[in-house]
Design an enzyme around this catalytic site. Structure first.
Site, PDB file in Angstrom:
ATOM      1  CB  ALA A  15      14.219  31.563 -25.001  1.00 47.35           C
ATOM      2  CB  CYS A  16      10.776  29.947 -29.184  1.00 53.10           C
ATOM      3  SG  CYS A  16      11.693  28.631 -29.985  1.00 53.10           S
ATOM      4  CG  ASP A  17       7.017  25.735 -25.668  1.00 50.51           C
ATOM      5  OD1 ASP A  17       7.887  25.105 -25.043  1.00 50.51           O
ATOM      6  OD2 ASP A  17       5.799  25.515 -25.543  1.00 50.51           O
ATOM      7  CB  VAL A  46      12.191  28.195 -23.192  1.00 55.68           C
ATOM      8  CG1 VAL A  46      11.286  27.016 -22.901  1.00 55.68           C
ATOM      9  CG2 VAL A  46      12.286  29.116 -22.001  1.00 55.68           C
TER      10      VAL A  46
END
Length: 102
Positions: A15-17, A46
């Site tokens: 998960a990332c921004d 995310v």
């Protein structure tokens, strides 16, 4: 602390921004490392982590947000996109079928 049973992991989410760059590279690297294990590795923002994830790895600064999205899924925070010991520990647990605390 959450416990992860490596033998029960079927879907790992990175998960990332923003959804670009380093986290995509990490997801690609994990796909290669886990290819023979049968684990699906996906990349996700995310805010939209799929509910069927078995474990989420994310940058330490995003871990609380990830836990808010999937409160019942273990979230493993990391500092380094490539070569982080926390991510290596998860990979090893999956490959060896071990149980780890995160």
């Amino acid at each position: 602390m959450a416990t992860i049973d490596g033998s029960s992991i079927k879907k790992l989410i990175v998960a990332c921004d923003a959804g670009m760059g380093s986290s995509v590279m990490l997801a690609s690297q994990l796909k290669k490392q886990l290819a023979k294990s049968g684990v699906t590795v996906e990349h996700s923002p995310v805010a939209t982590i799929p509910g069927d994830a078995d474990v989420v790895v994310t940058q330490a600064g995003l871990a609380d947000r990830a836990r808010g999205v999937v409160p019942d899924v273990p979230v493993v925070p990391f500092q380094l996109f490539l070569g982080d010991p926390a991510v290596a520990k998860v990979v090893k647990a999956i490959l060896d079928g071990d149980t780890i605390e995160v």
